[in-house]
Design a protein around this motif. Structure first.
Motif, PDB file in Angstrom:
ATOM      1  N   ALA A  53       0.958  -1.162  -0.533  1.00 28.25           N
ATOM      2  CA  ALA A  53       0.429  -0.102   0.188  1.00 28.25           C
ATOM      3  C   ALA A  53       0.951   1.206   0.320  1.00 28.25           C
ATOM      4  O   ALA A  53       0.520   2.255  -0.086  1.00 28.25           O
ATOM      5  N   ALA A  54       2.017   1.398   0.764  1.00 24.28           N
ATOM      6  CA  ALA A  54       2.779   2.755   0.903  1.00 24.28           C
ATOM      7  C   ALA A  54       3.684   2.917  -0.389  1.00 24.28           C
ATOM      8  O   ALA A  54       3.532   3.727  -0.778  1.00 24.28           O
ATOM      9  N   VAL A  93      13.344   4.048   1.451  1.00 26.18           N
ATOM     10  CA  VAL A  93      13.584   2.800   2.693  1.00 26.18           C
ATOM     11  C   VAL A  93      11.736   3.228   3.757  1.00 26.18           C
ATOM     12  O   VAL A  93      11.476   2.081   4.231  1.00 26.18           O
ATOM     13  N   ALA A  94      10.919   4.647   3.444  1.00 28.27           N
ATOM     14  CA  ALA A  94      10.147   4.867   4.251  1.00 28.27           C
ATOM     15  C   ALA A  94       8.905   3.505   3.535  1.00 28.27           C
ATOM     16  O   ALA A  94       7.957   2.559   4.820  1.00 28.27           O
ATOM     17  N   SER A  95       9.009   3.050   2.380  1.00 23.99           N
ATOM     18  CA  SER A  95       8.164   1.849   1.928  1.00 23.99           C
ATOM     19  C   SER A  95       8.227   0.518   1.656  1.00 23.99           C
ATOM     20  O   SER A  95       7.521  -0.161   2.324  1.00 23.99           O
ATOM     21  N   GLY A  96       9.460   1.077   0.923  1.00 25.06           N
ATOM     22  CA  GLY A  96       9.532   0.135   0.340  1.00 25.06           C
ATOM     23  C   GLY A  96      10.569  -1.224   1.892  1.00 25.06           C
ATOM     24  O   GLY A  96       9.844  -2.663   2.003  1.00 25.06           O
ATOM     25  N   ILE A  97      10.926  -1.022   2.915  1.00 30.00           N
ATOM     26  CA  ILE A  97      11.767  -1.383   4.012  1.00 30.00           C
ATOM     27  C   ILE A  97      11.125  -1.819   5.267  1.00 30.00           C
ATOM     28  O   ILE A  97      10.568  -2.278   5.971  1.00 30.00           O
ATOM     29  N   GLY A  99       7.734  -0.394   5.483  1.00 34.99           N
ATOM     30  CA  GLY A  99       5.717   0.251   4.827  1.00 34.99           C
ATOM     31  C   GLY A  99       5.194   1.203   5.903  1.00 34.99           C
ATOM     32  O   GLY A  99       3.887   1.057   6.396  1.00 34.99           O
ATOM     33  N   ASP A 100       5.661   1.794   6.315  1.00 31.50           N
ATOM     34  CA  ASP A 100       5.026   3.299   6.854  1.00 31.50           C
ATOM     35  C   ASP A 100       3.793   3.521   6.180  1.00 31.50           C
ATOM     36  O   ASP A 100       3.823   4.038   5.344  1.00 31.50           O
ATOM     37  N   PRO A 101       3.029   4.260   7.120  1.00 32.18           N
ATOM     38  CA  PRO A 101       1.612   4.434   6.509  1.00 32.18           C
ATOM     39  C   PRO A 101       2.071   6.073   6.119  1.00 32.18           C
ATOM     40  O   PRO A 101       0.757   6.396   5.426  1.00 32.18           O
ATOM     41  N   ALA A 102       2.672   6.204   6.430  1.00 32.38           N
ATOM     42  CA  ALA A 102       3.374   8.153   6.576  1.00 32.38           C
ATOM     43  C   ALA A 102       2.758   8.930   5.162  1.00 32.38           C
ATOM     44  O   ALA A 102       1.849   9.826   4.208  1.00 32.38           O
ATOM     45  N   GLY A 103       3.813   8.031   3.660  1.00 39.27           N
ATOM     46  CA  GLY A 103       3.272   7.652   2.233  1.00 39.27           C
ATOM     47  C   GLY A 103       1.877   7.660   2.127  1.00 39.27           C
ATOM     48  O   GLY A 103       1.836   8.553   0.582  1.00 39.27           O
ATOM     49  N   VAL A 104       0.882   6.738   2.984  1.00 38.56           N
ATOM     50  CA  VAL A 104       0.099   6.650   2.168  1.00 38.56           C
ATOM     51  C   VAL A 104      -1.088   7.903   2.717  1.00 38.56           C
ATOM     52  O   VAL A 104      -2.095   8.898   2.246  1.00 38.56           O
ATOM     53  N   ALA A 105      -0.422   8.165   3.249  1.00 35.67           N
ATOM     54  CA  ALA A 105      -1.824   9.773   4.762  1.00 35.67           C
ATOM     55  C   ALA A 105      -0.982  10.908   3.338  1.00 35.67           C
ATOM     56  O   ALA A 105      -1.697  11.751   2.889  1.00 35.67           O
ATOM     57  N   VAL A 106       0.396  11.130   3.182  1.00 38.77           N
ATOM     58  CA  VAL A 106       0.722  12.004   2.287  1.00 38.77           C
ATOM     59  C   VAL A 106       0.145  12.323   1.225  1.00 38.77           C
ATOM     60  O   VAL A 106      -0.226  13.297   0.622  1.00 38.77           O
ATOM     61  N   ALA A 293      20.570   9.940   5.973  1.00 41.84           N
ATOM     62  CA  ALA A 293      20.314   9.418   7.353  1.00 41.84           C
ATOM     63  C   ALA A 293      19.291   8.321   7.646  1.00 41.84           C
ATOM     64  O   ALA A 293      19.549   7.783   8.293  1.00 41.84           O
ATOM     65  N   LEU A 294      18.440   8.255   6.342  1.00 41.63           N
ATOM     66  CA  LEU A 294      17.331   7.078   6.618  1.00 41.63           C
ATOM     67  C   LEU A 294      18.524   6.073   6.336  1.00 41.63           C
ATOM     68  O   LEU A 294      18.486   4.537   6.899  1.00 41.63           O
ATOM     69  N   LEU A 295      18.505   5.744   5.233  1.00 47.11           N
ATOM     70  CA  LEU A 295      19.734   4.595   4.706  1.00 47.11           C
ATOM     71  C   LEU A 295      20.662   4.233   5.669  1.00 47.11           C
ATOM     72  O   LEU A 295      20.760   2.997   6.053  1.00 47.11           O
ATOM     73  N   TRP A 296      21.042   5.289   6.359  1.00 43.89           N
ATOM     74  CA  TRP A 296      22.285   4.740   7.557  1.00 43.89           C
ATOM     75  C   TRP A 296      21.763   4.402   8.945  1.00 43.89           C
ATOM     76  O   TRP A 296      21.314   3.267   9.443  1.00 43.89           O
ATOM     77  N   THR A 297      20.490   5.137   9.439  1.00 45.69           N
ATOM     78  CA  THR A 297      20.222   4.184  10.490  1.00 45.69           C
ATOM     79  C   THR A 297      18.652   3.448  10.675  1.00 45.69           C
ATOM     80  O   THR A 297      18.813   2.834  11.320  1.00 45.69           O
ATOM     81  N   SER A 298      18.450   3.828   9.323  1.00 46.73           N
ATOM     82  CA  SER A 298      16.855   2.567   9.127  1.00 46.73           C
ATOM     83  C   SER A 298      16.666   1.906   8.258  1.00 46.73           C
ATOM     84  O   SER A 298      15.244   1.246   7.942  1.00 46.73           O
TER      85      SER A 298
END
Length: 385
Positions: A53-54, A93-97, A99-106, A293-298
């Protein structure tokens, strides 16, 4: 000769549109492949559906960015912005790794603004924004901006846009949140946040424990001031310059992140999509900083920083390099916010000198630019209506 020019212009535009679609589909395929190969064995089917979904929402946001920009900027620049958004590592990182719903909300928020500003469909726009707020309540930061767009103006073709949008938004919010508030359904409740502040940001530079001093004030009693600093300039901007609606929403989403001293990695995704509807250059700089930042930390090889926040108040979970990358993203946010506020002040003053602004619901020009031609200013935003 003029007919031939129109034909070549349309052919060039269709080629660029196909390019955006193909790149968006290719990125979607990569995200799904990553999900199936690495993430699926360790997760549940619901995790797989969340990533699907993301990722699809990211594709929809890319296509909407191109659709919004193609009538306001040269087609080449609209294509470049859409492609840069599609390949953004932060969205990967947010969607593929995760699956954060923030992408859906945006994506739903962008759809709502597109229906409101470009399609003059306030009823459908209110429903879309309400559903987006149900996915993630942070969307409500942008709701006052959308309401300001629909506020009646002299000469406005739709005097009832405010009632239609506000009523649809209230109904969607009521339908989404009433079950959770009345019966406490776990399936209807928002995802729980962590107990402490987020793991990135400048908070540890402002005080020892992040819940003390200036950081503690901004995270606690000063939180309403942070939200006011995000909402008030954006609303004033769109009241003086209705054509800046998309950029005003981006400013409202950008400000809380820049002014909050500690945030979770997932929050870095919020300003990205609407940033490309404002200043594509600064959006690209931010995408690079936030993506690093996301690739290194998340990502899988990261230090295990909590994705959605919740760390010990006095801890610095992001190690030396992770903290440095987070501070780099925050520095870009602060400069970007300063440029945005400067643009609000300059354009509001100019609008006051010229007198009343044009109606907010004036249809957007529907022309496709094939070459450089004449383009608006390249300041923080350049989306004239």
């Amino acid at each position: 000769m003029r007919t031939f020019e129109r034909f070549t212009t349309k052919t060039h535009f269709n080629s660029l549109k196909r390019l955006v679609v193909l790149i968006g589909l290719a990125v979607l395929a990569v995200k799904l492949a990553v999900t199936v190969i690495w993430a699926a064995p360790a997760g549940s089917p619901l995790d797989l559906l969340a990533r699907l979904a993301a990722s699809v929402a990211d594709l929809g946001a890319v296509l909407l960015v191109f659709e919004v920009l193609r009538s306001r900027r040269p087609a080449n620049r609209a294509t470049r912005s859409a492609v840069l958004l599609a390949v953004s590592p932060a969205l990967f990182v947010a969607s593929g790794i995760h699956g954060d719903p923030a992408g859906v909300a945006v994506a739903l928020l962008l759809l709502g603004m597109y229906l409101l500003v470009d399609r003059q469909a306030p009823l459908a726009a209110g429903i879309a924004v309400g559903v987006a707020a149900r996915v993630d309540p942070l969307v409500l930061v942008a709701a006052p901006v959308a309401l300001a767009v629909t506020f009646p103006r002299r000469g406005s073709p739709d005097r009832h846009a405010l009632q239609h949008f506000g009523g649809a938004l209230a109904a969607a919010l009521l339908a989404g949140w009433a079950p959770a508030l009345a019966w406490g359904w776990r399936s209807q409740q928002a995802l729980p946040a962590g107990d402490g502040p987020g793991g990135l940001g400048p908070g540890w530079l402002l005080a020892g424990p992040v819940d003390e001093g200036l950081s503690g004030f901004l995270l606690g009693p000063g939180r309403p001031l942070v939200l006011a600093a995000a909402v008030v300039p954006a609303v004033l901007w769109v009241r003086h310059r209705p054509g800046r609606a998309y950029a005003a929403v981006g400013l409202a989403l950008l400000a809380p992140l820049a002014l909050t001293p500690a945030w979770s990695p997932r929050e870095l995704v919020w300003p990205l999509v609407f940033g490309y509807l404002g200043d594509a250059r600064w959006a690209s700089i931010y995408a690079a900083a936030a993506g690093a930042a996301l690739l290194w930390t998340s990502a899988w090889w990261g230090p295990g920083l909590p994705w959605d926040g919740g760390v010990a108040p006095g801890a610095v979970p992001a190690g030396g390099r992770g903290a440095a990358l987070g501070l780099g993203a925050w520095a870009v946010l602060v400069v970007w916010l300063g440029l945005g506020w400067r643009t609000v002040a300059v354009e509001s003053r100019r609008a006051g000198d010229r007198g009343p602004s044009p109606p907010a619901t004036e249809p957007a020009p529907r022309r496709a630019h094939a070459g450089p031609g004449t383009s608006p200013s390249r300041r923080f935003v350049s989306l004239p209506k």
